[in-house]
Design a protein around this motif. Sequence first.
Motif, PDB file in Angstrom:
ATOM      1  N   HIS A  46      23.953  48.738  41.571  1.00 18.12           N
ATOM      2  CA  HIS A  46      23.919  49.802  42.574  1.00 18.12           C
ATOM      3  C   HIS A  46      24.976  49.647  43.665  1.00 18.12           C
ATOM      4  N   LEU A  47      25.918  48.734  43.478  1.00 18.11           N
ATOM      5  CA  LEU A  47      26.915  48.488  44.514  1.00 18.11           C
ATOM      6  C   LEU A  47      28.338  48.579  43.964  1.00 18.11           C
ATOM      7  N   HIS A  48      29.179  49.341  44.647  1.00 16.97           N
ATOM      8  CA  HIS A  48      30.611  49.366  44.379  1.00 16.97           C
ATOM      9  C   HIS A  48      31.262  48.298  45.253  1.00 16.97           C
ATOM     10  N   GLN A  49      32.331  47.689  44.748  1.00 16.37           N
ATOM     11  CA  GLN A  49      32.974  46.625  45.523  1.00 16.37           C
ATOM     12  C   GLN A  49      34.488  46.788  45.570  1.00 16.37           C
ATOM     13  N   LEU A  50      35.040  46.459  46.719  1.00 13.71           N
ATOM     14  CA  LEU A  50      36.478  46.285  46.900  1.00 13.71           C
ATOM     15  C   LEU A  50      36.690  44.860  47.389  1.00 13.71           C
ATOM     16  N   SER A  51      37.625  44.137  46.804  1.00 14.55           N
ATOM     17  CA  SER A  51      37.894  42.776  47.259  1.00 14.55           C
ATOM     18  C   SER A  51      39.394  42.554  47.377  1.00 14.55           C
ATOM     19  N   PHE A  52      39.762  41.889  48.461  1.00 14.71           N
ATOM     20  CA  PHE A  52      41.170  41.585  48.742  1.00 14.71           C
ATOM     21  C   PHE A  52      41.347  40.072  48.706  1.00 14.71           C
ATOM     22  N   TRP A  53      42.195  39.602  47.763  1.00 14.72           N
ATOM     23  CA  TRP A  53      42.360  38.175  47.491  1.00 14.72           C
ATOM     24  C   TRP A  53      43.677  37.654  48.035  1.00 14.72           C
ATOM     25  N   ARG A  54      43.610  36.404  48.556  1.00 19.01           N
ATOM     26  CA  ARG A  54      44.817  35.678  48.946  1.00 19.01           C
ATOM     27  C   ARG A  54      44.754  34.277  48.349  1.00 19.01           C
ATOM     28  N   GLU A  55      45.910  33.769  47.935  1.00 18.76           N
ATOM     29  CA  GLU A  55      46.014  32.438  47.327  1.00 18.76           C
ATOM     30  C   GLU A  55      44.995  32.269  46.201  1.00 18.76           C
ATOM     31  N   ALA A  56      44.904  33.265  45.373  1.00 19.44           N
ATOM     32  CA  ALA A  56      43.867  33.282  44.330  1.00 19.44           C
ATOM     33  C   ALA A  56      44.497  33.230  42.957  1.00 19.44           C
ATOM     34  N   GLU A  57      45.139  32.154  42.626  1.00 21.15           N
ATOM     35  CA  GLU A  57      45.778  32.013  41.325  1.00 21.15           C
ATOM     36  C   GLU A  57      44.781  31.430  40.335  1.00 21.15           C
ATOM     37  N   GLY A  58      44.014  32.300  39.725  1.00 27.89           N
ATOM     38  CA  GLY A  58      43.003  31.886  38.772  1.00 27.89           C
ATOM     39  C   GLY A  58      42.773  32.976  37.743  1.00 27.89           C
ATOM     40  N   ASP A  59      41.605  32.968  37.128  1.00 27.79           N
ATOM     41  CA  ASP A  59      41.252  33.954  36.105  1.00 27.79           C
ATOM     42  C   ASP A  59      40.205  34.908  36.641  1.00 27.79           C
ATOM     43  N   TYR A  60      40.337  36.174  36.253  1.00 26.95           N
ATOM     44  CA  TYR A  60      39.361  37.191  36.635  1.00 26.95           C
ATOM     45  C   TYR A  60      38.888  37.893  35.367  1.00 26.95           C
ATOM     46  N   LEU A  61      37.577  38.022  35.230  1.00 29.96           N
ATOM     47  CA  LEU A  61      36.983  38.653  34.050  1.00 29.96           C
ATOM     48  C   LEU A  61      36.483  40.043  34.407  1.00 29.96           C
ATOM     49  N   ILE A  62      36.892  41.047  33.631  1.00 33.40           N
ATOM     50  CA  ILE A  62      36.353  42.400  33.746  1.00 33.40           C
ATOM     51  C   ILE A  62      35.896  42.819  32.361  1.00 33.40           C
ATOM     52  N   GLU A  63      34.581  43.003  32.224  1.00 32.89           N
ATOM     53  CA  GLU A  63      33.969  43.248  30.927  1.00 32.89           C
ATOM     54  C   GLU A  63      34.364  42.110  29.974  1.00 32.89           C
ATOM     55  N   GLU A  65      37.558  41.419  29.091  1.00 32.13           N
ATOM     56  CA  GLU A  65      38.974  41.103  29.259  1.00 32.13           C
ATOM     57  C   GLU A  65      39.169  40.094  30.387  1.00 32.13           C
ATOM     58  N   ARG A  66      39.845  38.996  30.079  1.00 31.51           N
ATOM     59  CA  ARG A  66      40.146  37.978  31.079  1.00 31.51           C
ATOM     60  C   ARG A  66      41.602  38.128  31.508  1.00 31.51           C
ATOM     61  N   MET A  67      41.814  38.254  32.829  1.00 27.85           N
ATOM     62  CA  MET A  67      43.147  38.478  33.374  1.00 27.85           C
ATOM     63  C   MET A  67      43.507  37.379  34.362  1.00 27.85           C
ATOM     64  N   THR A  68      44.782  37.256  34.630  1.00 23.64           N
ATOM     65  CA  THR A  68      45.254  36.275  35.598  1.00 23.64           C
ATOM     66  C   THR A  68      45.334  36.914  36.975  1.00 23.64           C
ATOM     67  N   LEU A  69      44.712  36.266  37.954  1.00 27.58           N
ATOM     68  CA  LEU A  69      44.814  36.730  39.333  1.00 27.58           C
ATOM     69  C   LEU A  69      46.162  36.315  39.903  1.00 27.58           C
ATOM     70  N   PRO A  70      46.946  37.276  40.416  1.00 26.59           N
ATOM     71  CA  PRO A  70      48.145  36.879  41.144  1.00 26.59           C
ATOM     72  C   PRO A  70      47.736  36.304  42.498  1.00 26.59           C
ATOM     73  N   GLY A  71      48.675  35.772  43.219  1.00 30.11           N
ATOM     74  CA  GLY A  71      48.346  35.155  44.499  1.00 30.11           C
ATOM     75  C   GLY A  71      47.671  36.109  45.466  1.00 30.11           C
ATOM     76  N   THR A  72      48.172  37.349  45.534  1.00 26.03           N
ATOM     77  CA  THR A  72      47.605  38.378  46.410  1.00 26.03           C
ATOM     78  C   THR A  72      47.196  39.556  45.533  1.00 26.03           C
ATOM     79  N   PRO A 121      37.435  50.079  36.811  1.00 23.53           N
ATOM     80  CA  PRO A 121      37.813  48.818  37.458  1.00 23.53           C
ATOM     81  C   PRO A 121      39.323  48.625  37.438  1.00 23.53           C
ATOM     82  N   ARG A 122      39.841  48.049  38.509  1.00 28.00           N
ATOM     83  CA  ARG A 122      41.285  47.797  38.606  1.00 28.00           C
ATOM     84  C   ARG A 122      41.515  46.415  39.212  1.00 28.00           C
ATOM     85  N   LEU A 123      42.518  45.718  38.712  1.00 30.31           N
ATOM     86  CA  LEU A 123      43.017  44.501  39.348  1.00 30.31           C
ATOM     87  C   LEU A 123      44.488  44.743  39.623  1.00 30.31           C
TER      88      LEU A 123
END
Length: 293
Positions: A46-63, A65-72, A121-123
């Motif tokens: 029941h919640l929509h989310q927006l998130s702003f990342w810094r220094e986040a060089e890791g992996d992000y999963l959406i459904e 699909e696993r993607m690489t988080l850029p720094g920002t 969803p967007r990264l």
Amino acid sequence: MTAEVPFFYIYGEPPREVDSRFVHVERVSDRVAVHNGHVSAHSHPHLHQLSFWREAEGDYLIESERMTLPGTALVVMPAGIVHGFDVPVRGDAIVISMSEGFWADCTEAMDARIVDALAGPRLLDVDEMAEEFGLLFERVEREYRYPSWAQADAMAAYVRLILILIARLGEARNKAGSGVNAQGKRLLTRFHILLERHFRERWSVERYVEELGTTAYLLNNAARGGHDLSAAALVRGRTITEAKRLLLYTALQIFEISTTLGFEDQTHFSRAFRQAVGQSPATWRAVHLAARR
């Protein structure tokens, strides 16, 4: 038969009802003692989310699909989407969680291009606009932590500006949608809404055309302009995405998934899945479950 993907109110907290204009703001680091940089696949129904990342060089999963988080990075996460991440503890993000009612307030009467940019969803790598996004997210965070008069209206105003910047970024990069006019974008947005409601019922494109009060030509023109795909391909794609989700995150048998997605029988489902993915549902599940271990 038991779903394996947990769903939360806020990560780690059991689901609960929220007010129509509910907003919650926190940093990923606020819960580092809970997750230590690893947040398993989960959803917020029941919640929509927006998130702003810094220094986040890791992996992000959406459904699936696993993607690489850029720094920002900026992540748009509509309600109900399965997601998770693995980031170094030094990586941090400001996360804005919003009820359906608050999200609707923010997007009501917005330009169709903005609404369409938020349909899924967007990264996004936002390094070139880090200062602008950072300032707006910090303003929302400040309003939340130090409430004052008209707090919800102030936060909604900042969120609207964030959404406008996201849409502008998409326009600047010539993302999907640049080949369709404003009327086509509105039609495409309405189609996406109907598709989310009825894809499990296996509606034909003709049924969507009828419900939308348009023509097959106009719907396909909007779909090709926005996604470079036909309306039928978008319908098939949404079904396959849901099939992958059920295969990867639940213990449902394949015949149960077939029934859930409105197929006549398991054979028809397996054939459609193989045509789209190149593997049988059983093989795809085995390969991706092994990769998660």
